[in-house]
Write an enzyme that holds these catalytic residues in place. Structure first.
Site: not given
Ligand code: HDD
Length: 684
Positions: A68, A71, A144, A354
């Site tokens: 990832r 995370h 989170n 998201r």
């Molecule tokens: Fe995110 C993973 C939580 C904003 C793009 N995010 C990811 C995970 C968590 C969060 C818990 C891990 C999930 C897992 O265990 O597989 N993220 C948040 C929270 C946010 C947040 C609480 C704001 C309130 N995230 C955020 C934004 C973006 C992303 C604004 C993109 C525009 N997040 C991702 C991702 C991930 C990710 C790149 C990386 C791996 C995945 O998604 O599965 O898409």
């Protein structure tokens, strides 16, 4: 002289006896020799026709998938969710209707910045992602352990993450934010100020995944069975309380046990001590939201609990570890866009971004639009549509028709306007613009609210956090800019950080976009203001020697059991020891492998007459000294009193309990339960 091998794999050869399944290739062909590749003669070249070797090595070469991007390091477990009662007046979501119905869940906790192989107790936000396998499809609450976020618009997410990740030229620092590019970005992004207060607080170094709050962060919508719509904010609260480490302890643990958090969760579930959280929402109408002095669509804002109280919905229990880390924890795919009827989105611009990002990331990470067919991602309710083919298609769908409408195949799946997901028909109109709403402009009032609401020890830790991180930031102008931001939050906070940096009076003069308010404190955001006592779920380290007093040992173990805690025994060396009554016990650790940082409170009780053995070991003195510095309650038997002297700790010091007799152990537990740590011992 030519050497001859046996050709039979020597001592490692384990052939089938007939009871166990036979080792085969992926095509089911039984393998006769898994120790040696096929060669010409005894010492000759290997042959390309060795299909078993090639299949085995090729599979191995492809074992890793892209981790990832954020995370990457995480740990998961299975469990269930059950509502306390029907929440039909708030939401029609099926999993929130029947208190007798348990919905299976899978939860993955994570750190954000570090790679999959980084360490657990880094100062970082923790991910708290829950997949509910509901009877109406999968619902992912991807939150989170902190209720606000760094940025207001998803378009800034790549910049935020690039700033915190290792510098692209040198590939360090790893798994931390204490460096120039991060603080440069933050100091130039005023909307991050509130989040930074939380990230520099104890929240970013949790004691355990089991002792962490969780938040949905954004404002979502819930739709009742009657069609009434409310805004909601999600909260998870752990039964064990939201507790943290102290900073130096977190640093020591990173070295002593980089897997501290995953080991803690795994062990608790293995021993049947199942962690539990309560899910609540703050529910309010759109009309009420208009009256708040902040915008509920802004993810850098909380809704203070004094303004809208929590409404408990139900409880989640994690009761099963994964069978296979890769298959489950690594391949689980969360998407905030996975919602079920009764739950809907809001226009929070971070959430909207998201909704696109996660599906996209799963396609690249798991390599196929069929990632929903991986068992951990599959809904547990029936699912059917006309999507077909693609990489790694596991289903052999039947029939000649893969479309609807169709009159050729009456049995195919069809939409259902009554039961199907419908979007709340919110009226939207306006010009197409790239703007930040003015209602998002106050970046400091809630940051101030958070700081004001903390207890003095928590404030002190935050000051230490800022000073540590900014101290690692070498660019002077960035430090000055950041001190300028802190001044807008709280003058005293800024002054204390500046003093620690030796930069008094050097804060940059910054002007807030809108006047900073003077908010009432909200004790609910403090971890310790409402601490109710107890040591459930915690770990006591008992340092002892061969011949340990059986009565003391039993008293310590019984006290822990009664309080829902566990005891681990540490002996000077590896190997079995005996109690004073001759019973053999296997210590959990040897001294140099288990610094006191790994335990919540400690007892030092060597066998009668064997204190010298510990006194002769500098590690034993360090063990006690460190426990003292990390503000832990220390129980000390008379035999070990000299260790205290050697560590320069007074016997009357706060949180030091002398165990003259086994009955004094009760006093030790009382002291350990009274407060999470002995805050009075913290240096001024
Ligand atoms: Fe995110 C993973 C939580 C904003 C793009 N995010 C990811 C995970 C968590 C969060 C818990 C891990 C999930 C897992 O265990 O597989 N993220 C948040 C929270 C946010 C947040 C609480 C704001 C309130 N995230 C955020 C934004 C973006 C992303 C604004 C993109 C525009 N997040 C991702 C991702 C991930 C990710 C790149 C990386 C791996 C995945 O998604 O599965 O898409």
């Amino acid at each position: 002289m030519s050497k001859q091998s046996t050709g039979k794999g020597g001592e490692t050869h384990q052939t089938a006896t007939g009871d166990e399944p036979r080792l085969t290739t992926n095509q089911g062909v039984v393998v006769s020799d898994d120790q040696n590749a096929l060669t010409v003669g005894h010492r000759g070249p290997q042959l390309l026709e060795d299909f078993h070797l090639r299949e085995k090595i090729t599979h191995f070469d492809h074992e890793r998938i892209p981790e990832r991007v954020v995370h990457a390091r995480g740990y998961g477990a299975h469990g269930y969710f059950e509502p306390y009662k029907s929440q039909a007046d708030l939401t029609k979501a099926a999993f929130l209707q029947n208190p007798k119905e348990r919905t299976p869940v899978f939860v993955r906790f994570s750190t954000v910045a570090g790679r999959a192989g980084s360490f657990d107790t880094a100062r970082d936000v923790r991910g708290f992602a829950v997949k509910f396998y509901t009877s109406e499809g999968n619902y992912d609450l991807v939150g989170n352990n902190i209720p606000v976020f760094f940025i207001q618009d998803a378009i800034k997410f790549p910049d935020l993450i690039h700033s915190v990740k290792p510098a692209p030229d040198r590939d360090f620092p790893q798994a931390q934010s204490a460096h120039d590019s991060f603080w440069d970005f933050i100091s130039l992004t005023p909307e991050s100020t509130h989040m930074m207060m939380w990230v520099m607080s104890d929240r970013a170094i949790p004691r355990s995944f089991r002792m962490m709050d969780g938040f949905g962060v954004h404002t979502f919508r819930m739709i009742s069975t009657k069609g009434d719509v409310k805004f909601v904010k999600f909260h998870w609260r752990p039964k064990l309380g939201a507790l943290s480490l102290v900073w130096d302890e977190a640093v020591v643990i990173n070295g002593a046990d980089p897997d501290f958090h995953r080991r803690d969760l795994w062990s608790a579930i293995e021993r049947g001590d199942f962690p539990e959280w309560e899910l609540s929402v703050q529910a309010f109408t759109e009309k009420e939201a208009e009256g708040f002095d902040f915008d509920v669509l802004d993810p850098t804002k909380i809704v203070p609990e004094e303004l809208v109280s929590l409404r408990p919905l139900g409880r989640m229990v994690l009761d099963r570890n994964v069978d296979n880390f890769f298959a489950e924890t690594e391949q689980v795919a969360f998407c905030p866009s996975h919602v079920v009827p009764g739950i809907d989105f809001s226009n929070d611009p971070l959430l909207q971004g998201r909704l696109f990002s996660y599906l996209d990331t799963q396609l690249s990470r798991l390599g196929s639009p069929n990632f929903h067919q991986i068992p951990i991602n599959q809904p547990k309710c029936p699912f059917a549509n006309f999507q077909r083919d693609g990489h790694m298609q596991m289903a052999a769908q039947q029939g000649r028709v893969a479309n609807e409408p169709s009159s050729l195949d009456d049995g195919g799946p069809r939409e259902d306007p009554k039961a199907g997901f419908t979007t709340v028909p919110v009226r939207e109109e306006g010009d197409k613009l790239r703007v930040r709403p003015e209602s998002f402009a106050d970046h400091y009032t809630q940051a101030k609210l958070f700081y004001k609401s903390l207890t003095p020890p928590e404030q002190k830790h935050m000051i230490g956090g800022f000073a540590f991180e900014l101290g690692k930031c070498q660019a002077l102008e960035v430090r000055k800019r950041m001190l300028g931001r802190l001044q807008l939050v709280d003058k005293d906070l800024a002054a204390q950080v500046a003093a620690k940096l030796g930069m008094e009076g050097q804060a940059e003069k910054l002007k807030p976009a809108v006047p900073v308010g003077d908010p009432e404190p909200s004790p609910a955001v403090s971890q310790y203001a409402g601490f109710e006592g107890g040591i459930a779920g915690k770990k006591i380290g008992l340092l002892t020697t061969n011949g340990v007093d059986a009565k003391v040992l039993t008293a310590v173990q019984k006290g822990a059991k009664d309080a829902g805690a566990v005891v681990e025994i540490i002996a000077p060396k590896v190997g079995t020891i005996k109690t004073s009554q001759g019973k053999e016990i296997e210590p959990d650790h040897f001294l140099t492998g288990a610094p006191s940082a790994l335990f919540d409170c400690v007892v030092v009780a060597p066998a009668e007459g064997s204190a010298d053995e510990l006194l002769a070991m500098p590690q034993a003195v360090d063990w006690v000294r460190m426990a003292y510095a990390h503000l832990k309650v220390i129980g000390v038997s008379e035999a070990a009193a000299q260790l205290l002297d050697r560590a320069q700790i007074e016997r009357e010091a706060e949180g030091v309990v002398m165990l003259g007799k086994p009955a004094d152990v009760a006093n030790f537990y009382e002291t350990a339960s009274a407060s999470h740590r002995v805050w009075q011992r913290e240096p001024a």
